[in-house]
Scaffold this motif. Structure first.
Motif, PDB file in Angstrom:
ATOM      1  N   UNK A  81       0.837  -1.207   0.000  1.00 52.72           N
ATOM      2  CA  UNK A  81       0.000   0.000   0.000  1.00 52.72           C
ATOM      3  C   UNK A  81       0.869   1.254   0.000  1.00 52.72           C
ATOM      4  N   UNK A  82       1.891   1.278   0.852  1.00 60.92           N
ATOM      5  CA  UNK A  82       2.778   2.432   0.924  1.00 60.92           C
ATOM      6  C   UNK A  82       3.502   2.642  -0.406  1.00 60.92           C
ATOM      7  N   UNK A  83       3.947   1.550  -1.019  1.00 57.37           N
ATOM      8  CA  UNK A  83       4.632   1.643  -2.312  1.00 57.37           C
ATOM      9  C   UNK A  83       3.715   2.237  -3.377  1.00 57.37           C
ATOM     10  N   UNK A  84       2.444   1.822  -3.350  1.00 56.52           N
ATOM     11  CA  UNK A  84       1.488   2.371  -4.316  1.00 56.52           C
ATOM     12  C   UNK A  84       1.248   3.861  -4.094  1.00 56.52           C
ATOM     13  N   UNK A  85       1.192   4.272  -2.829  1.00 62.83           N
ATOM     14  CA  UNK A  85       1.004   5.707  -2.548  1.00 62.83           C
ATOM     15  C   UNK A  85       2.215   6.522  -3.025  1.00 62.83           C
ATOM     16  N   UNK A  86       3.396   5.957  -2.906  1.00 60.24           N
ATOM     17  CA  UNK A  86       4.595   6.646  -3.399  1.00 60.24           C
ATOM     18  C   UNK A  86       4.554   6.757  -4.924  1.00 60.24           C
ATOM     19  N   UNK A  87       4.127   5.665  -5.593  1.00 62.58           N
ATOM     20  CA  UNK A  87       3.955   5.719  -7.050  1.00 62.58           C
ATOM     21  C   UNK A  87       2.929   6.782  -7.438  1.00 62.58           C
ATOM     22  N   UNK A  88       1.840   6.834  -6.682  1.00 58.02           N
ATOM     23  CA  UNK A  88       0.812   7.843  -6.958  1.00 58.02           C
ATOM     24  C   UNK A  88       1.375   9.246  -6.797  1.00 58.02           C
ATOM     25  N   UNK A  89       2.184   9.437  -5.768  1.00 59.09           N
ATOM     26  CA  UNK A  89       2.771  10.755  -5.528  1.00 59.09           C
ATOM     27  C   UNK A  89       3.646  11.199  -6.697  1.00 59.09           C
ATOM     28  N   UNK A  90       4.438  10.270  -7.227  1.00 58.27           N
ATOM     29  CA  UNK A  90       5.350  10.636  -8.319  1.00 58.27           C
ATOM     30  C   UNK A  90       4.589  11.046  -9.576  1.00 58.27           C
ATOM     31  N   UNK A  91       3.387  10.495  -9.771  1.00 57.06           N
ATOM     32  CA  UNK A  91       2.601  10.891 -10.941  1.00 57.06           C
ATOM     33  C   UNK A  91       1.812  12.174 -10.673  1.00 57.06           C
ATOM     34  N   UNK A  92       1.209  12.296  -9.477  1.00 60.82           N
ATOM     35  CA  UNK A  92       0.474  13.515  -9.146  1.00 60.82           C
ATOM     36  C   UNK A  92       1.386  14.738  -9.128  1.00 60.82           C
ATOM     37  N   UNK A  93       2.660  14.519  -8.836  1.00 59.04           N
ATOM     38  CA  UNK A  93       3.608  15.640  -8.804  1.00 59.04           C
ATOM     39  C   UNK A  93       3.667  16.366 -10.137  1.00 59.04           C
ATOM     40  N   UNK A  94       3.334  15.653 -11.217  1.00 56.84           N
ATOM     41  CA  UNK A  94       3.355  16.264 -12.553  1.00 56.84           C
ATOM     42  C   UNK A  94       2.233  17.273 -12.740  1.00 56.84           C
ATOM     43  N   UNK A  95       1.161  17.116 -11.950  1.00 55.22           N
ATOM     44  CA  UNK A  95      -0.016  17.961 -12.166  1.00 55.22           C
ATOM     45  C   UNK A  95      -0.459  18.749 -10.936  1.00 55.22           C
ATOM     46  N   UNK A  96      -0.300  18.167  -9.743  1.00 52.32           N
ATOM     47  CA  UNK A  96      -0.790  18.830  -8.528  1.00 52.32           C
ATOM     48  C   UNK A  96       0.102  18.479  -7.335  1.00 52.32           C
ATOM     49  N   UNK A  97       0.997  19.381  -6.937  1.00 56.33           N
ATOM     50  CA  UNK A  97       1.907  19.111  -5.815  1.00 56.33           C
ATOM     51  C   UNK A  97       1.183  18.756  -4.524  1.00 56.33           C
ATOM     52  N   UNK A  98       0.007  19.331  -4.304  1.00 60.00           N
ATOM     53  CA  UNK A  98      -0.725  19.042  -3.059  1.00 60.00           C
ATOM     54  C   UNK A  98      -1.188  17.593  -3.011  1.00 60.00           C
ATOM     55  N   UNK A  99      -1.660  17.074  -4.150  1.00 56.64           N
ATOM     56  CA  UNK A  99      -2.047  15.657  -4.198  1.00 56.64           C
ATOM     57  C   UNK A  99      -0.822  14.766  -3.966  1.00 56.64           C
ATOM     58  N   UNK A 100       0.308  15.181  -4.535  1.00 59.79           N
ATOM     59  CA  UNK A 100       1.550  14.417  -4.342  1.00 59.79           C
ATOM     60  C   UNK A 100       1.924  14.376  -2.867  1.00 59.79           C
ATOM     61  N   UNK A 101       1.807  15.505  -2.196  1.00 61.04           N
ATOM     62  CA  UNK A 101       2.141  15.584  -0.773  1.00 61.04           C
ATOM     63  C   UNK A 101       1.193  14.726   0.054  1.00 61.04           C
ATOM     64  N   UNK A 102      -0.103  14.768  -0.270  1.00 64.14           N
ATOM     65  CA  UNK A 102      -1.080  13.972   0.481  1.00 64.14           C
ATOM     66  C   UNK A 102      -0.778  12.475   0.385  1.00 64.14           C
ATOM     67  N   UNK A 103      -0.385  12.027  -0.816  1.00 63.10           N
ATOM     68  CA  UNK A 103      -0.057  10.600  -0.985  1.00 63.10           C
ATOM     69  C   UNK A 103       1.193  10.229  -0.180  1.00 63.10           C
ATOM     70  N   UNK A 104       2.194  11.091  -0.213  1.00 63.55           N
ATOM     71  CA  UNK A 104       3.413  10.832   0.564  1.00 63.55           C
ATOM     72  C   UNK A 104       3.111  10.832   2.058  1.00 63.55           C
ATOM     73  N   UNK A 105       2.255  11.751   2.492  1.00 59.97           N
ATOM     74  CA  UNK A 105       1.902  11.812   3.917  1.00 59.97           C
ATOM     75  C   UNK A 105       1.220  10.518   4.360  1.00 59.97           C
ATOM     76  N   UNK A 106       0.360   9.962   3.500  1.00 62.43           N
ATOM     77  CA  UNK A 106      -0.300   8.694   3.828  1.00 62.43           C
ATOM     78  C   UNK A 106       0.718   7.560   3.880  1.00 62.43           C
TER      79      UNK A 106
END
Length: 273
Positions: A81-106
């Motif tokens: 689950x944590x690995x998937x959230x990190x993957x999500x963060x790396x993709x969201x970083x391209x469009x929305x830094x806040x979404x990227x941060x939320x995924x990393x925080x989780x």
């Protein structure tokens, strides 16, 4: 054409994964191996996320990875689950830094719950970098560097903790929180004195602490730069250039030295270095 094909395939995987999730949550799923269907769904969401990445559909990729993460958590597969959230963060970083941060925080919450504080610290640093470069939020970046330092200290990774504290000190000085910067530079310098390999760096950190003393109160640092005590702007500029010829001035040092020069002769503050 190939991109459209990949995207269609990814959407089909999402639809199939959704069906497997629905089955796993049904009465029949509870009776006949619903958990295996949930694992299959997680794999499909992850595959879909990677396909969306290939065609640069960053939001769709991030959402697919988040779906995989949520159902991995439901199945108590915390590391996946944590690995998937990190993957999500790396993709969201391209469009929305806040979404990227939320995924990393989780992901950080999951890692700390597992006792993986070194990995959690690493991701706090990533959040700090996003806050600083994408959101221009120095205060938030500093908070994450400090949290990373605390986690590294808890794991006896003092060298990594010091690197985080130096980042905090640098940012604190830039926003004129000189007392905090001085405390941290001196703290790191003192710890370096106890290590033969790091001893040389202590001089640099004490020097930076002294510059902060100058910016806060020139009298506290007058022994460092005699030119300041003499109110001699030419001598000060010459001393800076001599230092620069030995060790190139970075942006931080240039900023601090300009502030000091302004206390000597404000009207001639331009043109240093």
């Amino acid at each position: 054409m190939e991109a459209q094909s990949k995207e269609r395939e990814a959407m089909q995987l999402i639809a199939e994964a959704d069906r497997k999730v629905k089955y796993s949550q049904s009465f029949l799923g509870a009776l006949f191996g619903g958990s295996s269907k949930l694992e299959e769904a997680c794999e499909m969401y992850t595959r879909a996320g990677n396909m969306f990445k290939m065609v640069k559909n960053w939001n769709a990729a991030g959402n697919a990875f988040c779906q995989a993460a949520r159902f991995h958590l439901q199945a108590q597969n915390k590391h996946d689950a944590a690995s998937n959230y990190i993957d999500a963060s790396s993709t969201f970083k391209k469009t929305d830094p806040n979404d990227a941060i939320n995924c990393l925080a989780t992901a950080i919450e999951i890692f700390t719950d597992m006792g993986r504080f070194t990995i959690a610290a690493k991701h706090h640093i990533t959040i700090a970098e996003i806050c600083e470069t994408e959101l221009m939020d120095v205060d938030k970046a500093v908070a994450h560097y400090e949290q990373a330092a605390d986690y590294y200290k808890a794991e006896e990774s003092n060298s990594l903790a010091n690197k985080c504290l130096l980042n905090v000190a640098s940012r604190a000085a830039q926003i004129e929180q000189y007392s905090k910067a001085i405390e941290l530079y001196e703290q790191v310098a003192t710890s370096c004195m106890d290590n033969a390999l790091l001893k040389f760096g202590a001089r640099e950190y004490f020097f930076k602490a002294a510059l902060c003393h100058f910016c806060m109160d020139p009298l506290n640092g007058k022994a460092l730069l005699e030119a300041h005590d003499e109110q001699n702007v030419d001598a000060f500029t010459k001393a800076v250039k001599e230092f620069d010829s030995v060790s190139r001035l970075d942006q931080w040092l240039t900023t601090m030295l300009l502030r000091i020069k302004k206390t000597i002769e404000p009207e001639e503050a331009e043109g240093l270095c």
